[in-house]
Scaffold this motif. Structure first.
Motif, PDB file in Angstrom:
ATOM      1  N   THR A  36       0.855  -1.188   0.000  1.00  0.00           N
ATOM      2  CA  THR A  36       0.000   0.000   0.000  1.00  0.00           C
ATOM      3  C   THR A  36       0.894   1.241   0.000  1.00  0.00           C
ATOM      4  N   GLY A  38       1.834   5.364  -0.974  1.00  0.00           N
ATOM      5  CA  GLY A  38       1.714   6.200  -2.161  1.00  0.00           C
ATOM      6  C   GLY A  38       2.269   5.545  -3.415  1.00  0.00           C
ATOM      7  N   THR A  39       3.363   4.803  -3.273  1.00  0.00           N
ATOM      8  CA  THR A  39       4.072   4.302  -4.455  1.00  0.00           C
ATOM      9  C   THR A  39       3.208   3.476  -5.415  1.00  0.00           C
ATOM     10  N   LEU A  66       1.140  -7.029   2.506  1.00  0.00           N
ATOM     11  CA  LEU A  66       2.297  -7.013   3.405  1.00  0.00           C
ATOM     12  C   LEU A  66       1.941  -6.723   4.849  1.00  0.00           C
ATOM     13  N   ASP A  67       1.014  -5.770   5.050  1.00  0.00           N
ATOM     14  CA  ASP A  67       0.889  -5.247   6.409  1.00  0.00           C
ATOM     15  C   ASP A  67      -0.445  -4.555   6.663  1.00  0.00           C
ATOM     16  N   GLY A 132       7.337  -1.408  -1.847  1.00  0.00           N
ATOM     17  CA  GLY A 132       7.856  -0.051  -1.855  1.00  0.00           C
ATOM     18  C   GLY A 132       8.986  -0.027  -0.831  1.00  0.00           C
ATOM     19  N   ILE A 133       9.598   1.112  -0.660  1.00  0.00           N
ATOM     20  CA  ILE A 133      10.690   1.200   0.328  1.00  0.00           C
ATOM     21  C   ILE A 133      10.523   2.484   1.140  1.00  0.00           C
ATOM     22  N   HIS A 138      12.994   0.692   5.320  1.00  0.00           N
ATOM     23  CA  HIS A 138      12.039  -0.356   5.727  1.00  0.00           C
ATOM     24  C   HIS A 138      11.345  -0.968   4.525  1.00  0.00           C
ATOM     25  N   GLY A 140       7.858  -3.594   3.927  1.00  0.00           N
ATOM     26  CA  GLY A 140       6.727  -3.883   4.794  1.00  0.00           C
ATOM     27  C   GLY A 140       6.817  -2.841   5.898  1.00  0.00           C
ATOM     28  N   ARG A 167       0.424  12.083   6.436  1.00  0.00           N
ATOM     29  CA  ARG A 167      -0.273  12.788   5.349  1.00  0.00           C
ATOM     30  C   ARG A 167      -1.619  12.148   5.010  1.00  0.00           C
ATOM     31  N   LYS A 202      13.478   9.310  -2.007  1.00  0.00           N
ATOM     32  CA  LYS A 202      13.988   7.933  -1.913  1.00  0.00           C
ATOM     33  C   LYS A 202      15.433   7.806  -2.418  1.00  0.00           C
TER      34      LYS A 202
HETATM   35  C1  F6R Z   1       3.180  -0.480   2.481  1.00  0.00           C
HETATM   36  C2  F6R Z   1       4.492  -0.801   3.039  1.00  0.00           C
HETATM   37  C3  F6R Z   1       5.561   0.212   3.194  1.00  0.00           C
HETATM   38  C4  F6R Z   1       5.658   1.220   2.045  1.00  0.00           C
HETATM   39  C5  F6R Z   1       6.742   2.258   2.354  1.00  0.00           C
HETATM   40  C6  F6R Z   1       6.819   3.328   1.276  1.00  0.00           C
HETATM   41  O1  F6R Z   1       2.359  -1.634   2.453  1.00  0.00           O
HETATM   42  O2  F6R Z   1       4.689  -1.897   3.416  1.00  0.00           O
HETATM   43  O3  F6R Z   1       6.796  -0.438   3.325  1.00  0.00           O
HETATM   44  O4  F6R Z   1       5.936   0.558   0.862  1.00  0.00           O
HETATM   45  O5  F6R Z   1       6.492   2.867   3.579  1.00  0.00           O
HETATM   46  O6  F6R Z   1       5.667   4.098   1.344  1.00  0.00           O
HETATM   47  P1  F6R Z   1       5.289   5.143   0.196  1.00  0.00           P
HETATM   48  O7  F6R Z   1       5.015   4.324  -1.028  1.00  0.00           O
HETATM   49  O8  F6R Z   1       4.040   5.824   0.685  1.00  0.00           O
HETATM   50  O9  F6R Z   1       6.458   6.030   0.037  1.00  0.00           O
END
Ligand code: F6R
Length: 244
Positions: A36, A38-39, A66-67, A132-133, A138, A140, A167, A202
């Motif tokens: 989930t 933003g990415t 994932l979470d 995503g990262i 991190h 997940g 946000r 990132k």
């Molecule tokens: C979401 C998740 C997180 C996001 C990470 C990046 O299920 O597990 O690891 O991938 O926090 O978040 P965004 O995409 O909002 O920058």
């Protein structure tokens, strides 16, 4: 790791959607690991467009997210169950009973974590995990310092993660302090991983992922040990990093 460099967020989302929809067409009973935040918003949007235009069927697809935040009801717009239904599942022909997201609203979340891990295993594991990262590395909700051997577990969210996710909420206080997440070992068991990285925020994470040492202080670094990781990354995340 296979790195695919693209111009911008739109191109990243389109390429990721092509990657996933091609695989679903090839193996209609695929098990997808979903994320989930933003990415992946653009990825889901492109998948919905593909579904409408090309009728890619998700009837037999199974999913594991994932979470999930601890303490949010599934009807709370900030829960990841709500997000997934709203952003993706409600717009394709997926069978919702085949979509799995850990429950953060049960009394015994520790039990839920154990059950979720077993459910993934019993179902034969995840074929492709979308990731995503976080800017702190991190994946997940496995924050820096999480054991590489961790299975699905309950975590305390780092302040930086709560601030980054504020946000989506009215204010920081509303962001839950705990989450239930697949562990690092759970993620590493998926047969294939598709990691999406976009945007200037990132840059450092990407550089650490590519060139930093593999250690628990930067959870995503373990992905370098996975045999089948594809990273789609846009120019903004690469700029001035040491990738070139
Ligand atoms: C979401 C998740 C997180 C996001 C990470 C990046 O299920 O597990 O690891 O991938 O926090 O978040 P965004 O995409 O909002 O920058």
């Amino acid at each position: 790791m296979k790195i695919i460099e693209v111009n911008d967020y739109q191109e990243m989302s389109k390429q990721a959607a092509d990657y996933i929809s091609n695989r679903v067409r090839k193996l209609p009973s695929l098990t997808l690991g979903l994320s989930t935040g933003g990415t992946p918003l653009g990825l889901y949007k492109n998948l919905i467009e593909d579904y409408k235009e090309n009728h890619t069927s998700y009837q037999k697809v199974k999913t594991f997210n994932l979470d999930e935040y601890v303490g949010l009801a599934q009807t709370n717009p900030n829960s990841y169950r709500y997000y997934m239904n709203d952003i993706f599942f409600n717009h394709i022909n997926i069978d919702k009973s085949k979509t799995n997201i850990p429950r953060g609203d049960v009394d015994d979340v520790e039990r839920e974590a154990l059950d979720y891990e077993q459910l993934i295993e019993r179902s034969g594991g995840v074929d492709i995990q979308i990731l995503g990262i976080g800017s702190n590395g991190h994946i997940g909700f496995n924050e820096p310092g999480t054991s590489f051997d961790s299975k699905t577990h309950i975590v305390e969210l780092a302040t930086s993660t709560r601030e980054a996710n504020a946000r989506f909420f009215n204010n920081l206080e509303e962001v839950p302090t705990r989450a239930i997440t697949m562990g690092i070992a759970t993620i590493m068991k998926s047969k294939e991983i598709l990691l999406l990285i976009s945007g200037e925020s990132k840059k450092e994470a990407l550089a650490n992922l590519m060139f930093g040492e593999i250690h628990e202080g930067f959870p995503a670094s373990i992905l370098r040990n996975h045999p089948a990781v594809t990273v789609i990354v846009d120019k903004a995340a690469i700029a001035e990093s040491k990738v070139h």
